[in-house]
Scaffold this motif. Structure first.
Motif, PDB file in Angstrom:
ATOM      1  N   ASP A 194      23.309 -29.742 -11.484  1.00 42.16           N
ATOM      2  CA  ASP A 194      23.811 -31.319 -11.369  1.00 42.16           C
ATOM      3  C   ASP A 194      25.208 -31.224 -11.053  1.00 42.16           C
ATOM      4  O   ASP A 194      25.868 -32.084 -11.457  1.00 42.16           O
ATOM      5  N   THR A 195      25.884 -30.380 -10.187  1.00 42.85           N
ATOM      6  CA  THR A 195      26.867 -30.272  -9.865  1.00 42.85           C
ATOM      7  C   THR A 195      27.052 -29.945  -8.385  1.00 42.85           C
ATOM      8  O   THR A 195      26.846 -28.959  -7.877  1.00 42.85           O
ATOM      9  N   VAL A 196      27.981 -31.076  -7.699  1.00 43.64           N
ATOM     10  CA  VAL A 196      27.903 -30.803  -6.258  1.00 43.64           C
ATOM     11  C   VAL A 196      29.645 -30.883  -5.828  1.00 43.64           C
ATOM     12  O   VAL A 196      30.365 -31.584  -6.592  1.00 43.64           O
ATOM     13  N   VAL A 197      29.924 -29.945  -4.957  1.00 39.28           N
ATOM     14  CA  VAL A 197      31.560 -29.947  -4.522  1.00 39.28           C
ATOM     15  C   VAL A 197      31.627 -30.331  -2.945  1.00 39.28           C
ATOM     16  O   VAL A 197      30.712 -29.771  -2.202  1.00 39.28           O
ATOM     17  N   ALA A 198      32.299 -31.284  -2.899  1.00 35.18           N
ATOM     18  CA  ALA A 198      32.454 -31.760  -1.467  1.00 35.18           C
ATOM     19  C   ALA A 198      33.959 -31.762  -0.868  1.00 35.18           C
ATOM     20  O   ALA A 198      34.863 -31.697  -1.749  1.00 35.18           O
ATOM     21  N   TYR A 199      34.180 -31.150   0.405  1.00 33.82           N
ATOM     22  CA  TYR A 199      35.716 -31.497   0.939  1.00 33.82           C
ATOM     23  C   TYR A 199      35.582 -32.826   1.596  1.00 33.82           C
ATOM     24  O   TYR A 199      34.701 -33.064   2.543  1.00 33.82           O
ATOM     25  N   VAL A 200      36.514 -33.631   1.433  1.00 33.50           N
ATOM     26  CA  VAL A 200      36.483 -34.991   1.972  1.00 33.50           C
ATOM     27  C   VAL A 200      37.819 -35.131   2.590  1.00 33.50           C
ATOM     28  O   VAL A 200      38.821 -35.127   2.160  1.00 33.50           O
ATOM     29  N   SER A 201      37.569 -34.990   3.991  1.00 28.11           N
ATOM     30  CA  SER A 201      38.922 -34.787   4.888  1.00 28.11           C
ATOM     31  C   SER A 201      39.185 -35.650   6.049  1.00 28.11           C
ATOM     32  O   SER A 201      38.207 -36.276   6.552  1.00 28.11           O
ATOM     33  N   GLY A 202      40.094 -35.870   6.557  1.00 26.87           N
ATOM     34  CA  GLY A 202      40.556 -36.436   7.796  1.00 26.87           C
ATOM     35  C   GLY A 202      40.382 -35.683   8.948  1.00 26.87           C
ATOM     36  O   GLY A 202      40.285 -36.431  10.152  1.00 26.87           O
ATOM     37  N   ARG A 203      39.956 -34.522   8.818  1.00 25.47           N
ATOM     38  CA  ARG A 203      39.611 -33.773  10.032  1.00 25.47           C
ATOM     39  C   ARG A 203      38.314 -34.064  10.695  1.00 25.47           C
ATOM     40  O   ARG A 203      37.304 -34.603   9.992  1.00 25.47           O
ATOM     41  N   SER A 204      38.107 -33.713  11.927  1.00 24.55           N
ATOM     42  CA  SER A 204      36.923 -33.927  12.637  1.00 24.55           C
ATOM     43  C   SER A 204      36.079 -33.008  11.955  1.00 24.55           C
ATOM     44  O   SER A 204      36.538 -31.797  11.802  1.00 24.55           O
ATOM     45  N   MET A 205      34.675 -33.035  12.072  1.00 26.61           N
ATOM     46  CA  MET A 205      33.757 -32.284  11.272  1.00 26.61           C
ATOM     47  C   MET A 205      33.793 -30.771  11.960  1.00 26.61           C
ATOM     48  O   MET A 205      33.524 -29.998  11.090  1.00 26.61           O
ATOM     49  N   ASP A 206      33.834 -30.662  13.215  1.00 25.57           N
ATOM     50  CA  ASP A 206      33.877 -29.457  13.972  1.00 25.57           C
ATOM     51  C   ASP A 206      35.009 -28.536  13.423  1.00 25.57           C
ATOM     52  O   ASP A 206      35.005 -27.290  12.946  1.00 25.57           O
ATOM     53  N   ASP A 207      36.266 -29.098  13.262  1.00 23.25           N
ATOM     54  CA  ASP A 207      37.381 -28.337  12.771  1.00 23.25           C
ATOM     55  C   ASP A 207      37.189 -28.283  11.311  1.00 23.25           C
ATOM     56  O   ASP A 207      37.608 -26.934  10.844  1.00 23.25           O
ATOM     57  N   LEU A 208      36.668 -29.235  10.600  1.00 24.27           N
ATOM     58  CA  LEU A 208      36.563 -28.935   9.171  1.00 24.27           C
ATOM     59  C   LEU A 208      35.691 -27.775   8.854  1.00 24.27           C
ATOM     60  O   LEU A 208      35.997 -27.026   7.898  1.00 24.27           O
ATOM     61  N   ARG A 209      34.620 -27.629   9.572  1.00 27.89           N
ATOM     62  CA  ARG A 209      33.657 -26.456   9.285  1.00 27.89           C
ATOM     63  C   ARG A 209      34.472 -25.086   9.643  1.00 27.89           C
ATOM     64  O   ARG A 209      34.262 -24.260   8.893  1.00 27.89           O
ATOM     65  N   VAL A 210      35.343 -25.129  10.660  1.00 32.62           N
ATOM     66  CA  VAL A 210      36.124 -24.076  10.844  1.00 32.62           C
ATOM     67  C   VAL A 210      37.028 -23.507   9.718  1.00 32.62           C
ATOM     68  O   VAL A 210      36.873 -22.433   9.233  1.00 32.62           O
ATOM     69  N   ILE A 211      37.597 -24.719   9.463  1.00 35.89           N
ATOM     70  CA  ILE A 211      38.994 -24.405   8.399  1.00 35.89           C
ATOM     71  C   ILE A 211      38.410 -23.971   7.110  1.00 35.89           C
ATOM     72  O   ILE A 211      39.067 -23.312   6.102  1.00 35.89           O
ATOM     73  N   THR A 212      37.435 -24.638   6.628  1.00 33.06           N
ATOM     74  CA  THR A 212      36.732 -24.254   5.233  1.00 33.06           C
ATOM     75  C   THR A 212      35.686 -23.128   5.569  1.00 33.06           C
ATOM     76  O   THR A 212      35.178 -22.637   4.332  1.00 33.06           O
ATOM     77  N   GLU A 213      35.553 -22.631   6.614  1.00 33.77           N
ATOM     78  CA  GLU A 213      34.858 -21.253   6.599  1.00 33.77           C
ATOM     79  C   GLU A 213      33.521 -21.647   5.938  1.00 33.77           C
ATOM     80  O   GLU A 213      32.857 -20.741   5.527  1.00 33.77           O
ATOM     81  N   HIS A 214      32.888 -22.914   6.828  1.00 33.46           N
ATOM     82  CA  HIS A 214      31.753 -23.204   6.273  1.00 33.46           C
ATOM     83  C   HIS A 214      30.354 -22.563   6.929  1.00 33.46           C
ATOM     84  O   HIS A 214      30.593 -22.430   8.138  1.00 33.46           O
ATOM     85  N   HIS A 215      29.377 -22.463   6.301  1.00 31.52           N
ATOM     86  CA  HIS A 215      28.269 -21.673   7.141  1.00 31.52           C
ATOM     87  C   HIS A 215      26.947 -22.792   6.917  1.00 31.52           C
ATOM     88  O   HIS A 215      27.142 -23.454   5.922  1.00 31.52           O
ATOM     89  N   ASP A 216      26.086 -22.504   7.675  1.00 31.52           N
ATOM     90  CA  ASP A 216      24.758 -23.211   7.273  1.00 31.52           C
ATOM     91  C   ASP A 216      24.023 -23.353   6.260  1.00 31.52           C
ATOM     92  O   ASP A 216      23.332 -24.215   5.648  1.00 31.52           O
TER      93      ASP A 216
END
Ligand SMILES: O=P(O)(O)OC[C@H]1O[C@H](O[C@H]2O[C@H](CO)[C@@H](O)[C@H](O)[C@H]2O)[C@H](O)[C@@H](O)[C@@H]1O
Length: 264
Positions: free
Chosen positions: A61-83
């Protein structure tokens, strides 16, 4: 009234948010999860914050989100996000969303790509005239960066870009930030992101942490049962204030400790 939280101390607000039945922990990225750096695409979340994000994301019951002014493509790169990541992303100040198991959601309104291209074409030559000023192309607009520029250069380039936008793109939303001036065709702010995340996860409490003027949009829609945390100086409606991104990790650790213990 905002009070300063010091690592190593307890606080009733942290205990309360940790015990909420369904928690969303929403973190601004630049200046909150990541210290500021000169080159925007080299920004990364502090490793100790990443460790707490992983701990919290693994709790029920716990979710973490990054909420940013970055465009999504850039946000995925800098957060080292994966599918396969459990971490939610809200980009472009709340105009773009990526959810686990769903991926990128459809935009809720049409992009104004042609007008944005005209804006880029008009802003680029202004930026090129000034030493230390950088152009950031964004999905819904543009960012003009002055972290590497002298104060008088910042003043001059912002004045010139402001005059251009007032004349040719008057409907675009203006957002000043830390040595950045942005314009977007989209009106959403991080208040929209709080509403969307609360609905998506049926959250009973949101812990939002942010450091900038744009983050106060989110702070402004937090209510009873939520907790706002301001990072650094500046006017805020947050309940707690910490000194720097380095103090966010111990704060998240307190929440994870209390929440983890309550769910054992
Ligand atoms: O909402 P945020 O995640 O805080 O993003 C706000 C803007 O942050 C970025 O710029 C800032 O961080 C850069 C990297 O540390 C820094 O060089 C710059 O001076 C800061 O203003 C980003 O580039 C923008 O697109 C974001 O909107």
């Amino acid at each position: 009234m905002t009070r300063t939280w010091t690592p190593g101390t307890s606080d009733a607000a942290l205990t309360a948010i940790a015990r909420t039945p369904r928690l969303v922990v929403a973190l601004d990225f630049d200046g909150t999860a990541s210290p500021f750096v000169l080159e925007p695409m080299s920004a990364r979340a502090l490793p100790e914050i990443v460790a707490q994000v992983e701990r919290l994301s693994a709790l029920p019951d716990t979710v973490v989100a990054y909420v940013s002014g970055r465009s999504m493509d850039d946000l995925r790169v800098i957060t080292e996000h994966h599918d396969d990541s459990p971490v939610v992303l809200a980009g472009s100040h709340g105009a773009q969303y990526w959810y686990p198991g769903i991926g990128l959601t459809e935009p809720v309104a049409e992009a104004r790509d042609a007008e944005r291209d005209d804006l880029w074409a008009a802003v680029r030559p202004i930026v090129a005239k000034y030493d230390g000023v950088e152009f950031e192309p964004k999905t819904y607009g543009v960012g003009v960066h002055t972290r590497g520029a002298a104060p008088e250069v910042e003043e001059a380039v912002f004045a010139e870009v402001d005059a251009l936008v007032a004349e040719r793109f008057p409907q675009w939303r203006r957002r000043p930030g830390h040595h950045v001036l942005e314009f977007s065709s989209r009106a959403e702010g991080k208040d929209a992101a709080m509403v969307a995340l609360r609905a998506q996860f049926d959250a009973t409490g949101i812990l939002f942490a942010g450091d900038d003027v744009t983050d106060e949009d989110a702070m402004g829609v937090l209510g009873e049962g939520d907790l706002g945390v301001r990072v650094g100086e500046g006017a805020t409606s947050a309940i707690l204030r910490v000194g720097s991104p380095q103090e966010i990790a111990p704060l998240l650790s307190v929440v994870a400790d209390i929440r983890g213990a309550a769910r054992e």
